[in-house]
Every structure is written in structure tokens, then in C-alpha cells.
Write an enzyme that holds these catalytic residues in place. Structure first.
Site, PDB file in Angstrom:
ATOM      1  N   HIS A 114      43.199  26.040  26.892  1.00 20.67           N
ATOM      2  CA  HIS A 114      42.398  27.181  26.519  1.00 20.67           C
ATOM      3  C   HIS A 114      41.200  26.744  26.325  1.00 20.67           C
ATOM      4  CE1 HIS A 114      45.602  30.505  26.114  1.00 20.67           C
ATOM      5  NE2 HIS A 114      45.439  30.147  27.382  1.00 20.67           N
TER       6      HIS A 114
ATOM      7  N   ASP B 106      37.959  19.645  25.889  1.00 22.03           N
ATOM      8  CA  ASP B 106      37.468  18.803  24.634  1.00 22.03           C
ATOM      9  C   ASP B 106      38.558  19.353  23.570  1.00 22.03           C
ATOM     10  OD1 ASP B 106      36.567  21.327  23.869  1.00 22.03           O
ATOM     11  OD2 ASP B 106      34.430  20.413  24.176  1.00 22.03           O
TER      12      ASP B 106
ATOM     13  N   GLU C 145      55.230  38.193  41.936  1.00 23.64           N
ATOM     14  CA  GLU C 145      54.616  37.699  40.716  1.00 23.64           C
ATOM     15  C   GLU C 145      53.270  38.047  40.385  1.00 23.64           C
ATOM     16  OE1 GLU C 145      55.716  33.651  39.949  1.00 23.64           O
ATOM     17  OE2 GLU C 145      57.675  33.994  40.851  1.00 23.64           O
TER      18      GLU C 145
ATOM     19  N   HIS D 226      52.093  29.478  35.172  1.00 18.94           N
ATOM     20  CA  HIS D 226      52.677  30.650  35.539  1.00 18.94           C
ATOM     21  C   HIS D 226      53.639  30.392  36.606  1.00 18.94           C
ATOM     22  CE1 HIS D 226      49.365  34.045  33.933  1.00 18.94           C
ATOM     23  NE2 HIS D 226      49.832  32.873  32.952  1.00 18.94           N
ATOM     24  N   ASP D 227      53.421  29.504  37.772  1.00 19.00           N
ATOM     25  CA  ASP D 227      54.506  29.434  38.699  1.00 19.00           C
ATOM     26  C   ASP D 227      55.630  28.721  37.969  1.00 19.00           C
ATOM     27  OD1 ASP D 227      55.654  29.090  41.098  1.00 19.00           O
ATOM     28  OD2 ASP D 227      54.964  27.022  41.159  1.00 19.00           O
TER      29      ASP D 227
ATOM     30  N   ASP E 261      36.460  29.309  24.619  1.00 18.17           N
ATOM     31  CA  ASP E 261      36.178  28.060  23.750  1.00 18.17           C
ATOM     32  C   ASP E 261      34.572  28.258  23.976  1.00 18.17           C
ATOM     33  OD1 ASP E 261      35.523  25.769  22.544  1.00 18.17           O
ATOM     34  OD2 ASP E 261      36.595  24.529  23.963  1.00 18.17           O
TER      35      ASP E 261
ATOM     36  N   SER F  72      31.727  25.697  25.398  1.00 17.07           N
ATOM     37  CA  SER F  72      32.127  24.412  26.204  1.00 17.07           C
ATOM     38  C   SER F  72      33.489  24.863  26.980  1.00 17.07           C
ATOM     39  CB  SER F  72      32.302  23.311  25.323  1.00 17.07           C
ATOM     40  OG  SER F  72      33.715  23.465  24.640  1.00 17.07           O
TER      41      SER F  72
ATOM     42  N   ARG G 206      46.288  27.241  34.847  1.00 17.40           N
ATOM     43  CA  ARG G 206      47.267  28.461  34.564  1.00 17.40           C
ATOM     44  C   ARG G 206      48.006  28.962  35.561  1.00 17.40           C
ATOM     45  NH1 ARG G 206      45.200  34.491  33.876  1.00 17.40           N
ATOM     46  NH2 ARG G 206      46.552  35.189  32.374  1.00 17.40           N
TER      47      ARG G 206
ATOM     48  N   ASN H 164      49.261  38.180  35.824  1.00 20.56           N
ATOM     49  CA  ASN H 164      48.793  37.427  37.040  1.00 20.56           C
ATOM     50  C   ASN H 164      47.273  38.304  37.792  1.00 20.56           C
ATOM     51  OD1 ASN H 164      50.319  35.269  37.563  1.00 20.56           O
ATOM     52  ND2 ASN H 164      51.966  36.410  38.252  1.00 20.56           N
TER      53      ASN H 164
HETATM   54  C1  HEM Z   1      51.111  29.666  25.043  1.00 22.06           C
HETATM   55  C2  HEM Z   1      51.175  30.962  25.595  1.00 22.06           C
HETATM   56  C3  HEM Z   1      50.058  31.416  26.424  1.00 22.06           C
HETATM   57  C4  HEM Z   1      49.456  32.582  26.258  1.00 22.06           C
HETATM   58  C5  HEM Z   1      49.905  33.710  25.510  1.00 22.06           C
HETATM   59  C6  HEM Z   1      48.507  32.624  27.405  1.00 22.06           C
HETATM   60  C7  HEM Z   1      47.367  33.731  27.665  1.00 22.06           C
HETATM   61  C8  HEM Z   1      46.364  33.752  28.291  1.00 22.06           C
HETATM   62  C9  HEM Z   1      45.276  34.876  28.519  1.00 22.06           C
HETATM   63  C10 HEM Z   1      45.575  36.321  28.031  1.00 22.06           C
HETATM   64  C11 HEM Z   1      44.458  34.534  29.230  1.00 22.06           C
HETATM   65  C12 HEM Z   1      43.361  35.253  29.548  1.00 22.06           C
HETATM   66  C13 HEM Z   1      43.516  36.094  30.780  1.00 22.06           C
HETATM   67  C14 HEM Z   1      42.519  37.029  30.938  1.00 22.06           C
HETATM   68  O1  HEM Z   1      42.282  37.966  30.238  1.00 22.06           O
HETATM   69  O2  HEM Z   1      41.688  37.046  32.131  1.00 22.06           O
HETATM   70  C15 HEM Z   1      44.814  33.129  29.341  1.00 22.06           C
HETATM   71  C16 HEM Z   1      43.690  32.215  30.054  1.00 22.06           C
HETATM   72  C17 HEM Z   1      43.853  30.972  30.339  1.00 22.06           C
HETATM   73  N1  HEM Z   1      45.011  30.192  30.128  1.00 22.06           N
HETATM   74 FE1  HEM Z   1      46.516  30.715  28.929  1.00 22.06          FE
HETATM   75  N2  HEM Z   1      48.186  31.471  27.637  1.00 22.06           N
HETATM   76  C18 HEM Z   1      49.210  30.671  27.227  1.00 22.06           C
HETATM   77  C19 HEM Z   1      49.264  29.305  27.721  1.00 22.06           C
HETATM   78  C20 HEM Z   1      48.687  28.564  28.626  1.00 22.06           C
HETATM   79  C21 HEM Z   1      49.069  27.163  29.189  1.00 22.06           C
HETATM   80  C22 HEM Z   1      50.128  26.627  28.956  1.00 22.06           C
HETATM   81  C23 HEM Z   1      48.042  26.878  30.030  1.00 22.06           C
HETATM   82  C24 HEM Z   1      48.024  25.949  30.947  1.00 22.06           C
HETATM   83  C25 HEM Z   1      48.426  24.438  30.743  1.00 22.06           C
HETATM   84  C26 HEM Z   1      46.956  27.861  29.856  1.00 22.06           C
HETATM   85  C27 HEM Z   1      45.770  27.992  30.397  1.00 22.06           C
HETATM   86  C28 HEM Z   1      45.175  29.120  30.787  1.00 22.06           C
HETATM   87  C29 HEM Z   1      43.678  28.828  31.178  1.00 22.06           C
HETATM   88  C30 HEM Z   1      42.899  27.637  31.830  1.00 22.06           C
HETATM   89  C31 HEM Z   1      43.248  30.146  31.029  1.00 22.06           C
HETATM   90  C32 HEM Z   1      41.578  30.637  31.634  1.00 22.06           C
HETATM   91  C33 HEM Z   1      41.890  31.113  33.213  1.00 22.06           C
HETATM   92  C34 HEM Z   1      40.931  31.461  34.006  1.00 22.06           C
HETATM   93  O3  HEM Z   1      39.631  31.129  33.432  1.00 22.06           O
HETATM   94  O4  HEM Z   1      40.738  31.864  35.023  1.00 22.06           O
HETATM   95  N3  HEM Z   1      47.359  29.111  29.106  1.00 22.06           N
HETATM   96  N4  HEM Z   1      45.843  32.807  28.970  1.00 22.06           N
HETATM   97  C1  LIG Z   2      45.219  37.820  42.515  1.00 19.44           C
HETATM   98  C2  LIG Z   2      46.192  38.856  42.667  1.00 19.44           C
HETATM   99  O1  LIG Z   2      47.284  39.094  43.729  1.00 19.44           O
HETATM  100  N1  LIG Z   2      46.067  40.068  42.068  1.00 19.44           N
HETATM  101  C3  LIG Z   2      46.808  41.232  42.036  1.00 19.44           C
HETATM  102  C4  LIG Z   2      47.577  41.480  40.595  1.00 19.44           C
HETATM  103  O2  LIG Z   2      47.995  42.736  40.802  1.00 19.44           O
HETATM  104  C5  LIG Z   2      47.059  43.979  40.918  1.00 19.44           C
HETATM  105  C6  LIG Z   2      47.978  45.228  40.516  1.00 19.44           C
HETATM  106  O3  LIG Z   2      49.260  44.961  41.387  1.00 19.44           O
HETATM  107  C7  LIG Z   2      46.989  43.666  42.318  1.00 19.44           C
HETATM  108  O4  LIG Z   2      46.045  44.797  42.746  1.00 19.44           O
HETATM  109  C8  LIG Z   2      46.116  42.338  42.554  1.00 19.44           C
HETATM  110  O5  LIG Z   2      45.582  42.244  43.640  1.00 19.44           O
END
Ligand code: HEM
Ligand SMILES: CC(=O)N[C@H]1CO[C@H](CO)[C@@H](O)[C@@H]1O
Ligand SMILES: *[C@@H]1O[C@H](CO)[C@@H](O)[C@H](O)[C@H]1NC(C)=O
Ligand SMILES: *[C@@H]1O[C@H](CO)[C@@H](O)[C@H](O)[C@H]1NC(C)=O
Ligand SMILES: *[C@@H]1O[C@H](CO)[C@@H](O)[C@H](O)[C@H]1NC(C)=O
Ligand SMILES: *[C@@H]1O[C@H](CO)[C@@H](O)[C@H](O)[C@H]1NC(C)=O
Ligand SMILES: *[C@@H]1O[C@H](CO)[C@@H](O)[C@H](O)[C@H]1NC(C)=O
Length: 320
Positions: free
Chosen positions: A193, A254, A89, A65-66, A246, A249, A61, A95
């Protein structure tokens, strides 16, 4: 003879000149300058990710974002220490839930010890993302290297470029198109996801403040919504509880994320949105009726594209 040599030297010189000003990513870019670089990353990841498999999700993720803000240039790692980055960022809403920055710092330290000032943070992040997904048993994709790092990091840009969980299909596609990615890349990379965790604010509106009975989003399976409200996001303002995208899992790369989408159990509106477009839905169904290896190979192609977004190479960029 001498003339031939001379021309040859000019030719090599021109190649070198092109190579340094407008280089391209290449496989094993550090073969000469830091031959062990990619192995050092891989060894560190395969040693430590098994103890913290949930970091694989954070790293892929973070890489996404980067790449979506000023290209894959490690700007997501920058702090607000320099005056050019008063609000980096990292501070942007999307982030705030990124984890594992210290892990990346440790890998960077190992590489600085091996060959100071050679290996970019952008390459390190890209390699860590790939290697950690492979370590948890997920797909492999090629990572050509040679990215240079940026020095600019800006939360407002991250806000504007990274899609949020409330986005509809049009918005998702627009933000992907802005990066040179298409609808196919959108559906495939969203497959990430299948691993990882979210927090309640990304879904609360669908559970408490939408147009269906009890404030539930009518496009979300009602049984699933009731379960989330009873067991996960129990109040509309819960901002700390984590939940799987998911369920059951979340460490397994998967197809079940796509299965959930077809059952109206995608967690975010942005997940559900992938079923609202006919072409996108057709791809989801194709993935579901094909072997897992098809998803893996198509996912790999899209991740390779993502890893090349606006990369700085040669003498571009500010830093390694
Ligand atoms: C298509 C648009 C996308 C949206 C709107 C989106 C949005 C989000 C959001 C809201 C979360 C949860 C953040 C949280 O509440 O902590 C999330 C988690 C995640 N996203 Fe996406 N995402 C998108 C695309 C992607 C893409 C392209 C990837 C990687 C190739 C990705 C990988 C992940 C992963 C692995 C997580 C879980 C992160 C963790 O467990 O720390 N997402 N995403
Ligand atoms: C991982 C990280 O840098 N999180 C920052 C995201 O932004 C909030 C609010 O500015 C910071 O408090 C977190 O440290
Ligand atoms: C950002 O700050 C964190 C925590 O203080 C530190 O570990 C990290 O090395 C810093 N990153 C950069 C790129 O300076
Ligand atoms: C990012 O967007 C959110 C919601 O649209 C807004 O509240 C916030 O101020 C924005 N942050 C920055 C740094 O632009
Ligand atoms: C998608 O969302 C955008 C931004 O919120 C909105 O302007 C647009 O009308 C929406 N499109 C559809 C088809 O709902
Ligand atoms: C529901 O959403 C509306 C519009 O987005 C907002 O004005 C209202 O405060 C929200 N209500 C709750 C209970 O969150
Ligand atoms: C999260 O919720 C707690 C308790 O309701 C509140 O004190 C805190 O400010 C909230 N944090 C954010 C980032 O909204």
C-alpha cells in the site's frame, strides 16, 4: 552394463512421471520449452511501465487477488464467457477497481507468437507483477514458474476470500491464515500500500459514518480526516474520486506507509488494524528502525510465499 542402463531409464522414467503429475514450481521452468519467455515479459514491462507506472500497483494487487482465490491460477483474468463462470472473480466488489487487463493480454499475445500454448497466464501475471514493481524501483523477489491456469472463476469466492478495507486484525489474519500465510506475511505484503490509489468508498465510512465527532473514526488522525473530507471525499457517497494510500510518494516503494500507520494515518480500517496487534506493531516498528533493504528482503520472502499459494503444477489445472 545393459542392466544398469535399464535401471537408469526406469529411474529417469519415474522422475519424469513424478515431474508431470505432481510437479513443483522451478526457477526458469520454460528454459527448454520457451527459453525467451521470461525475457519477453521483462522487456515488455521495462519498456512500457515507465509510461504508466501506476499500473505496477494494479498488477501486484491483481496477483494478490488471483492467489487468494483458488490459488495463483490466473482465474482473476477470466471473463464471464463460459457457462462455468457466469459471475467471475472480476465482478466481485474488490475486483471492480483492477486495471491493466489489456496490458496482460498484449504480453500473452507476444508469448503465444513465440511459443504457442506453452506459457501460462498465471506465470505471466506473477512475472508482470514482480517485473513492474522492480521497474518502478521497488523490491525484487524470486518467481519460480510452472503454474498452470484454472478455468473456474467465481465472484462469491473472491468476496469471501479477499480481505476488505473494513476488516479488523482478527479477520485479516484469518483470511491470510486460510492461504497458509501468517501475521508476518500480512504486515509485510500490506506494505504494498506504499504504492497505488484507492477510491472513496473504501474510506467514506471512516470519514462520515463512524463514532467520533463529525462521524469520523476516532482511530483516524482528525487533521488527516478533515483534510480528506475537504479535498478528496467531499461527500459520503462519492464513488469516483481517487486518493493515494501513501500521499506524496505513491509511486515510490518506501517505508512511508508504515510511518503513516504509526501516525494513525493509515487510510483503511484494515491498515489501521495492523497497529492493534502487539506482534504486528512490533514488526512495523522494526521495519521503521531498519534500513529499507530489510523491508525489501522480508517483503520478497512473503511475496514468494504468496506466489506459491495453491499453485497447480504438472498436469494439474486445465489450461495454459
Ligand atoms: C491485508 C489486506 C488488504 C486489504 C483489506 C486491502 C484493501 C485494498 C483496498 C480497499 C484498496 C483500494 C481499492 C480501491 O478503492 O480502488 C487496495 C489497493 C491496493 N492494494 Fe490492497 N489490500 C490488502 C492487502 C494487499 C496486498 C497483500 C497487496 C499486495 C501485495 C495489496 C496491494 C494493493 C495495491 C498496490 C493497491 C493500489 C491499487 C491501484 O493503485 O490500482 N493490498 N487494497
Ligand atoms: C475490471 C473489471 O472487469 N471490472 C468489472 C468489475 O465488476 C463490475 C460489475 O460487475 C463490472 O462492470 C466491471 O467491468
Ligand atoms: C476478457 O475480455 C476482455 C475484454 O473484452 C478481453 O480483452 C480479454 O482478452 C478477455 N480475457 C480472456 C481471458 O478471455
Ligand atoms: C459480495 O459481498 C457484498 C457485500 O458483502 C454483497 O453485497 C455482494 O452481493 C457479494 N457479491 C457476491 C457475488 O457474492
Ligand atoms: C472482527 O470482525 C469480525 C467480522 O466483522 C467480528 O465478528 C469480530 O467480532 C471482530 N473482532 C474484534 C476483535 O473486534
Ligand atoms: C451509517 O452506517 C449505518 C450502519 O452501517 C447505516 O445503517 C447508515 O445508513 C449509514 N449512514 C450513512 C449516512 O451512510
Ligand atoms: C456512483 O455514484 C453515482 C452518482 O451518485 C451513481 O449514479 C452511481 O450509480 C454510483 N455507482 C455505484 C457503483 O455505486
Amino acid at each position: 552394463m545393459a542392466g544398469k542402463h535399464f535401471l537408469g531409464l526406469i529411474f529417469v522414467g519415474i522422475l519424469a512421471f513424478i515431474g508431470t503429475t505432481n510437479g513443483q514450481l522451478q526457477m526458469n521452468f520454460y528454459a527448454k520449452s520457451c527459453p525467451k519467455a521470461e525475457k519477453i515479459v521483462q522487456d515488455y514491462v521495462s519498456k512500457h511501465i515507465p509510461n504508466a507506472p501506476s499500473l505496477a500497483a494494479s498488477f501486484i494487487r491483481m496477483h494478490f487477488h488471483d492467489c487468494f482465490v483458488r490459488g495463483c491460477d490466473a482465474s482473476v483474468l477470466l471473463n464471464s464467457t463460459s457457462s462455468s463462470n457466469p459471475n467471475p472473480e472480476k465482478n466481485a466488489v474488490p475486483n471492480q477497481t483492477l486495471r491493466g487487463f489489456d496490458f496482460i493480454d498484449r504480453v500473452k499475445s507476444l508469448l503465444e507468437a513465440e511459443c504457442p500454448g506453452i506459457v501460462s497466464c498465471a506465470d505471466i501475471l506473477t512475472l508482470i507483477a514482480r517485473d513492474s514493481v522492480v521497474t518502478i524501483g521497488g523490491p525484487f523477489w524470486k518467481v519460480p514458474t510452472g503454474r498452470r491456469d484454472g478455468l473456474i472463476s467465481n465472484a462469491a469466492e473472491a468476496n469471501a476470500s479477499i480481505p476488505g478495507p473494513f476488516s479488523n486484525f482478527t479477520t485479516l489474519l484469518r483470511l491470510f491464515n486460510n492461504q497458509g500465510l501468517d501475521a508476518r506475511d500480512l504486515v509485510l505484503t500490506s506494505g504494498a500500500h506504499t504504492i497505488g490509489l484507492a477510491h472513496c468508498p473504501a474510506v467514506s465510512r471512516r470519514l462520515y459514518n463512524s463514532s467520533g465527532p463529525g462521524g469520523v473514526d476516532p482511530t483516524l488522525d482528525s487533521e488527516y480526516a478533515a483534510n480528506l473530507k475537504a479535498n478528496k471525499c467531499r461527500t459520503p457517497n462519492d464513488n469516483t474520486t481517487k486518493l493515494e494510500m501513501d500521499p506524496g510518494s505513491r509511486n515510490t516503494f518506501d517505508l512511508s506507509y508504515y510511518t503513516l500507520l504509526t501516525k494513525r494515518r493509515g487510510l483503511f480500517q484494515s491498515d489501521a488494524a495492523l497497529t492493534t496487534d502487539q506482534t504486528s506493531l512490533a514488526l512495523i516498528n522494526q521495519l521503521l528502525s531498519s534500513p529499507l533493504s530489510f523491508f525489501y528482503s522480508e517483503f520478497a520472502k512473503s511475496m514468494e510465499k504468496m506466489g506459491q499459494i495453491n499453485v497447480k503444477t504438472g498436469t494439474q489445472g486445465d489450461w495454459v
